[in-house]
Design a protein around this motif. Structure first.
Motif, PDB file in Angstrom:
ATOM      1  N   ALA A   1       0.882  -1.018  -0.162  1.00  0.00           N
ATOM      2  CA  ALA A   1       0.051  -0.033   0.120  1.00  0.00           C
ATOM      3  C   ALA A   1       0.788   1.276   0.105  1.00  0.00           C
ATOM      4  N   TRP A   2       0.237   2.089  -0.421  1.00  0.00           N
ATOM      5  CA  TRP A   2       0.907   3.602  -0.457  1.00  0.00           C
ATOM      6  C   TRP A   2       1.236   4.239   0.937  1.00  0.00           C
ATOM      7  N   SER A   3       2.417   4.567   1.077  1.00  0.00           N
ATOM      8  CA  SER A   3       2.703   5.035   2.483  1.00  0.00           C
ATOM      9  C   SER A   3       3.337   6.482   2.204  1.00  0.00           C
ATOM     10  N   MET A   4       3.007   7.696   3.115  1.00  0.00           N
ATOM     11  CA  MET A   4       3.618   8.904   3.056  1.00  0.00           C
ATOM     12  C   MET A   4       4.822   8.822   3.622  1.00  0.00           C
ATOM     13  N   ARG A   5       5.055   7.967   4.692  1.00  0.00           N
ATOM     14  CA  ARG A   5       6.344   7.857   5.338  1.00  0.00           C
ATOM     15  C   ARG A   5       7.383   7.129   4.252  1.00  0.00           C
ATOM     16  N   LYS A   6       7.070   6.010   3.570  1.00  0.00           N
ATOM     17  CA  LYS A   6       7.913   5.367   2.777  1.00  0.00           C
ATOM     18  C   LYS A   6       8.013   6.341   1.391  1.00  0.00           C
TER      19      LYS A   6
ATOM     20  N   TRP B   1      11.939   9.621  -1.248  1.00  0.00           N
ATOM     21  CA  TRP B   1      12.241  11.120  -1.878  1.00  0.00           C
ATOM     22  C   TRP B   1      13.667  11.600  -1.278  1.00  0.00           C
ATOM     23  N   PHE B   2      13.878  11.210  -0.171  1.00  0.00           N
ATOM     24  CA  PHE B   2      15.234  11.711   0.622  1.00  0.00           C
ATOM     25  C   PHE B   2      16.284  11.038   0.113  1.00  0.00           C
ATOM     26  N   ARG B   3      16.236   9.637  -0.264  1.00  0.00           N
ATOM     27  CA  ARG B   3      17.455   8.868  -0.781  1.00  0.00           C
ATOM     28  C   ARG B   3      17.521   9.335  -2.400  1.00  0.00           C
TER      29      ARG B   3
END
Length: 146
Positions: free
Chosen positions: A125-130, A135-137
């Motif tokens: 599932a889509w997760s804001m945390r992931k 994005w930071f990676r």
């Protein structure tokens, strides 16, 4: 490992050992003493020791390794008629539910939420945390390249 105790109970568990094959070198003999550990309701119990001599033999390492990695990972049926997304989700949910029920009966009992988190049952599932972590990676890799 099992021991012959009596005719009524011919096999009772006296413990088990674990040897990591990935740490063994080919054609080398390893002799060592291992503790026999068994998990009881009261905790881990040492049931004795066993001395083993192990030789990991792999006569033709390269061809065998290539043959193993060249074979398909799944049975042929899974490539001809693969499971659909809905079937995969149903199987994942059923497996999570079974593990959660089993761990709920353990001592101390583990809650369903903890099991779902540990199994990462919602990994698809889509997760804001992931999303933020990815994005930071990406930014870190691109900033290094620039």
């Amino acid at each position: 490992m099992f021991a012959d105790v009596s005719e009524e109970r011919p096999d009772c568990r006296i413990g088990k050992i674990r040897i990591r094959v990935s740490t063994l070198e080919s054609n080398k003999i390893y002799t060592s003493s291992y503790p026999l550990l068994v998990l009881t309701r009261t905790g881990l119990k040492k049931m004795g020791e066993i001395e083993l001599a192990v030789r990991f033999a792999c006569p033709s390492f390269m061809p065998d390794t290539c043959a193993v990695y060249g074979q398909p990972l799944l049975p042929k049926m899974h490539y001809i008629r693969p499971l659909g997304v809905a079937q995969q989700e149903a199987l994942r949910g059923a497996a999570t539910k079974m593990v959660a029920q089993w761990l709920a009966r353990s001592e101390p009992p583990m809650g369903h939420e903890v099991v779902r988190y540990m199994l990462d049952a919602d990994s698809h599932a889509w997760s804001m945390r992931k999303s933020k972590a990815n994005w930071f990676r990406i930014v870190a890799v691109l900033s290094w390249a620039i």
